[in-house]
Design a protein around this motif. Sequence first.
Motif, PDB file in Angstrom:
ATOM      1  N   ASN A  38     -26.604  -5.818   1.801  1.00 40.21           N
ATOM      2  CA  ASN A  38     -25.192  -5.875   1.026  1.00 40.21           C
ATOM      3  C   ASN A  38     -24.962  -6.347  -0.564  1.00 40.21           C
ATOM      4  O   ASN A  38     -23.457  -6.080  -1.162  1.00 40.21           O
ATOM      5  N   SER A  39     -25.549  -7.443  -0.472  1.00 41.65           N
ATOM      6  CA  SER A  39     -25.458  -7.731  -2.055  1.00 41.65           C
ATOM      7  C   SER A  39     -26.407  -7.249  -3.455  1.00 41.65           C
ATOM      8  O   SER A  39     -27.426  -6.982  -2.801  1.00 41.65           O
ATOM      9  N   PHE A  59     -32.082  -0.038  -5.800  1.00 42.96           N
ATOM     10  CA  PHE A  59     -31.326   1.092  -6.044  1.00 42.96           C
ATOM     11  C   PHE A  59     -30.279   1.245  -5.025  1.00 42.96           C
ATOM     12  O   PHE A  59     -30.241   0.579  -3.898  1.00 42.96           O
ATOM     13  N   LYS A  60     -29.435   2.089  -4.927  1.00 44.96           N
ATOM     14  CA  LYS A  60     -27.776   2.158  -3.922  1.00 44.96           C
ATOM     15  C   LYS A  60     -27.750   3.393  -3.794  1.00 44.96           C
ATOM     16  O   LYS A  60     -27.608   4.557  -4.262  1.00 44.96           O
ATOM     17  N   GLU A  61     -27.639   3.260  -1.881  1.00 42.90           N
ATOM     18  CA  GLU A  61     -27.173   3.931  -1.804  1.00 42.90           C
ATOM     19  C   GLU A  61     -26.008   4.027  -0.460  1.00 42.90           C
ATOM     20  O   GLU A  61     -26.105   3.333  -0.005  1.00 42.90           O
ATOM     21  N   LYS A  62     -24.568   4.843  -0.696  1.00 42.74           N
ATOM     22  CA  LYS A  62     -23.727   4.260  -0.635  1.00 42.74           C
ATOM     23  C   LYS A  62     -23.411   3.088  -0.459  1.00 42.74           C
ATOM     24  O   LYS A  62     -23.580   2.680  -2.187  1.00 42.74           O
ATOM     25  N   THR A 111     -31.977   8.821   5.374  1.00 41.97           N
ATOM     26  CA  THR A 111     -31.030   9.356   6.699  1.00 41.97           C
ATOM     27  C   THR A 111     -29.766   8.493   6.892  1.00 41.97           C
ATOM     28  O   THR A 111     -29.377   8.146   6.227  1.00 41.97           O
ATOM     29  N   GLU A 112     -29.423   9.359   7.310  1.00 44.68           N
ATOM     30  CA  GLU A 112     -27.964   9.742   7.836  1.00 44.68           C
ATOM     31  C   GLU A 112     -27.881   8.203   8.958  1.00 44.68           C
ATOM     32  O   GLU A 112     -26.880   7.142   8.169  1.00 44.68           O
ATOM     33  N   ASP A 113     -28.888   7.045   9.360  1.00 44.83           N
ATOM     34  CA  ASP A 113     -29.085   5.998   9.587  1.00 44.83           C
ATOM     35  C   ASP A 113     -29.130   5.629   8.512  1.00 44.83           C
ATOM     36  O   ASP A 113     -29.528   3.696   8.918  1.00 44.83           O
ATOM     37  N   GLY A 114     -29.615   4.955   7.424  1.00 43.68           N
ATOM     38  CA  GLY A 114     -29.496   4.686   6.303  1.00 43.68           C
ATOM     39  C   GLY A 114     -31.444   3.636   6.800  1.00 43.68           C
ATOM     40  O   GLY A 114     -31.732   3.694   5.236  1.00 43.68           O
ATOM     41  N   ARG A 115     -31.916   4.912   7.156  1.00 40.40           N
ATOM     42  CA  ARG A 115     -33.619   4.104   7.346  1.00 40.40           C
ATOM     43  C   ARG A 115     -34.288   5.460   5.880  1.00 40.40           C
ATOM     44  O   ARG A 115     -34.341   6.667   5.823  1.00 40.40           O
ATOM     45  N   LEU A 116     -34.755   5.034   5.080  1.00 37.09           N
ATOM     46  CA  LEU A 116     -35.764   5.486   4.234  1.00 37.09           C
ATOM     47  C   LEU A 116     -36.898   6.009   4.544  1.00 37.09           C
ATOM     48  O   LEU A 116     -38.254   5.011   5.211  1.00 37.09           O
ATOM     49  N   ILE A 117     -37.415   6.865   3.901  1.00 37.30           N
ATOM     50  CA  ILE A 117     -38.211   7.739   4.535  1.00 37.30           C
ATOM     51  C   ILE A 117     -39.339   8.232   3.688  1.00 37.30           C
ATOM     52  O   ILE A 117     -38.644   8.893   2.002  1.00 37.30           O
ATOM     53  N   VAL A 118     -40.401   7.723   3.413  1.00 36.74           N
ATOM     54  CA  VAL A 118     -41.300   8.662   2.078  1.00 36.74           C
ATOM     55  C   VAL A 118     -42.135   9.145   2.532  1.00 36.74           C
ATOM     56  O   VAL A 118     -43.148   9.018   3.456  1.00 36.74           O
TER      57      VAL A 118
END
Length: 365
Positions: free
Chosen positions: A283-284, A255-258, A350-357
């Motif tokens: 980034n790709s 998936f893509k976030e920003k 998160t705002e700094d790009g970390r994925l959390i479940v």
Amino acid sequence: MNLKTTILLFTIVGFLLGACQEKKAEKLQVQNPLPVEFGDPYILKASDGMYYMIGTGGVNDGFKMYSSTDLTEWKDEGRIYQGNTDDSWGIANFWAPELYELDGKFYLLFSADWRINPTNELENFRIGVAVSDTPTGPYTDLYDRPIFDPGYPVIDGNLWFEDGKVYLYYSRCCYKNPVESEVADWAREQGMFDEIEESWVYGVEMKPDFSGIVGEPELLLRPPLSMDDQQAEWESRSVTSGEVNRRWTEGSYIFKEKDTYYMMYSANFFGGKNYAVGYATSNSPMGPFQKADNNPVLEKNVEQGGIVTGTGHNMITLAPDGKTKLCVYHGRTSETGENRVVFIDPMEVTEDGRLIVHGPTTGKK
């Protein structure tokens, strides 16, 4: 306090109370685990506003479906696809289905054993697609063959659509893919296993009509070679625990976030307690992908007093509010036994790009 101030205060209080009530109303009342015995669950939130869940299991030689309006109450829609027929290319082991809605039609992506097997391979999995005019089927094979034949068994297809292109991600099976690594050396020194087989995640552009691929597949994710790699410990638990001589990288979901592409993936034996989920970013859509330093983001919780093991093969859907990301995955509990059951837990980037479940959880939330 004058009248104007009083009216303003009542307005603010009313707004806040309304917001709280709305938030409470939108709270997802999922009872984990769901009463659905699926492995590899996948949920499509369709244009009709309904949720459609499919997965591995429930019926022999094919797939069944559940539908819901709110992710809490599920209706059994029965069988939606019948494989192992005289005309089907797939004859056994119907696994890891995914469902896509495109231009008014619904496409079922899945893995199965290919009928064509001249060398009698024990694992002869390929990925194919079936189509239906309605989400609940019945689905029929789009072609009398898999999408493509890479020359080795593949499972766990996942699609990404962008700028008119379609990307297919899949896992090359461990079967007949022994790999030299420090983990393999360690296993031999311990007298545990003579060799360690691995599964790797690949990506390739696919023709928009699902009839084949464009170019050659590219390797995107694999288990680490060195034991001092920070991913090595959690991705090697099936080996280091003596469970089996295989290291998996499978069940990918992109998936893509920003501007960042996130690829979630599962490692370790899907039938064991150590199955867990990590992620990598790029980034790709075709990488290179960098594994995250907070992996794994979903794993067993028995060491913390919980009852859940074998968490993995996830995907992401949105809550009825259209905003909240939900991680959908399978696992086992000490109460439900060995059969895989479905879980749905909130997740975030998160705002700094970390994925959390925020899981695994049991009970309502």
